[in-house]
Enzyme design. Structure first.
Site, short mmCIF file in Angstrom:
data_model
loop_
_atom_site.label_atom_id
_atom_site.label_comp_id
_atom_site.label_asym_id
_atom_site.label_seq_id
_atom_site.Cartn_x
_atom_site.Cartn_y
_atom_site.Cartn_z
N SER A 72 57.18 17.93 14.48
CA SER A 72 57.78 19.14 15.05
C SER A 72 57.29 20.37 14.27
O SER A 72 56.10 20.64 14.24
CB SER A 72 59.31 19.00 15.06
OG SER A 72 59.92 19.94 15.91
N ASP A 86 59.58 14.44 25.35
CA ASP A 86 59.47 15.82 24.88
C ASP A 86 59.49 16.71 26.12
O ASP A 86 59.21 16.27 27.24
CB ASP A 86 58.15 16.03 24.12
CG ASP A 86 58.28 15.86 22.61
OD1 ASP A 86 59.28 16.37 22.07
OD2 ASP A 86 57.40 15.25 22.00
N HIS A 113 61.93 13.36 21.32
CA HIS A 113 61.45 14.20 20.23
C HIS A 113 61.91 13.69 18.86
O HIS A 113 61.30 14.02 17.84
CB HIS A 113 61.96 15.63 20.45
CG HIS A 113 61.41 16.63 19.49
ND1 HIS A 113 60.16 17.20 19.64
CD2 HIS A 113 61.93 17.17 18.35
CE1 HIS A 113 59.95 18.05 18.64
NE2 HIS A 113 61.00 18.06 17.84
#
Length: 293
Positions: free
Chosen positions: A153, A236, A268
């Site tokens: 991320s 995602d 995610h």
């Protein structure tokens, strides 16, 4: 790169809110579960490995590393440098050791990098801190046989910024043999128009100079041997998936050796949490990348 500009503000917020896209859990629960899983995994890793914790790589309070040494360290060993996510404003190295057990058991050291998150840290400083942490490792540990970056991320963004570093400014030449960029953000400009920037307080100039998408350098001869894996989760958001695809394409166009991995059945959060499992496909991809170097 302009499609996000046409989105209503509410839609853009949703695209950059990863917790809204998980089919496993509701948005608050999935974040709490992620914090719990990464913290518990790090505790297990610390209990089961030889470690050097809280090693300072600079003078700042947040400028510390945790090092997990291989179970059977020979004279030299490869190192996976893990850079945590948390939208540049939460998490820390204390939730960043969960991926160590399957790696240290196979002769790979793992280094979890701490950096000053917002609001204390600002974007320019975070990028510099992570770069300096690499320079410190190279200078301090002569036994490193290849560095492999891994970021999740916001950490994937920081790892990508490390790849664009002019190392002559640091007086070192890290042997970066691979990079695993997981569910990252590579163009920061859309972030300016979301809640994420409330804590970061980035200007457009700061966002642009710290956007890996705008910092892609032609692959130097040394980079020809650097394998880059851009990984994204099935669950995602479309914007996160677009960013990964376009960044991977930009690197490939600049001569980098790039693979794109679209992982089915994960979101995610568990896309990275599962690195604690040796049988997980991404763990195996990382081990194979290192063994083939």
């Amino acid at each position: 790169m302009g499609r996000w500009r046409d989105m209503p503000a509410e839609a853009l917020e949703e695209q950059y809110s990863p917790s809204r896209w998980s089919p496993r859990l509701d948005r608050d629960t999935v974040v709490q579960a992620h914090l719990a899983a990464t913290a518990a995994g790090t505790q297990r890793a610390r209990a089961g490995a030889q470690t050097s914790l809280h090693v300072p790589y600079g003078d700042g309070e947040g400028e510390k590393l945790d090092i997990y040494f291989p179970t059977d360290p020979s004279g030299t060993f490869p190192v996976l440098v893990y850079i945590h996510g948390g939208y540049w404003q939460c998490l820390s190295k204390d939730e960043s050791g969960f991926a160590a057990p399957p790696l240290v058991s196979r002769g790979v050291a793992v280094v979890a990098v701490g950096y000053d998150t917002a609001p204390k840290g600002h974007m320019d400083a975070m990028v510099l801190q992570v770069r300096r942490s690499l320079a410190f490792l190279v200078e301090r540990y002569s036994g490193i046989r290849g560095i492999y970056l891994c970021g999740h991320s916001a950490g994937a963004h920081l790892a990508a910024m490390v790849m664009s570093t002019d190392w002559t400014e640091y007086g070192v030449a890290p042997d970066i043999k691979g990079a695993v960029l997981v569910s990252g953000v590579y163009d920061l400009e859309p972030i300016l128009h979301t809640y994420v920037n409330n804590a970061l307080n980035m200007s457009r100039e700061v966002a642009q100079r710290n956007s890996p998408m705008l910092c892609v350098t032609p692959a130097a001869p040394a980079a020809a041997t650097c394998k880059v894996l851009v990984a994204v989760a099935q669950h995602d958001s479309p914007e996160f998936r677009r960013q990964s695809q376009e960044y991977g394409q930009a690197l490939r166009a600049a001569g980098w050796s790039v693979s794109l991995l679209d992982l089915a059945g994960v979101d995610h959060f568990d896309i990275i949490e599962k690195l604690s499992e040796e049988s997980y496909v991404l763990t195996q991809v990382i081990l194979n990348m290192i063994s083939r170097a």
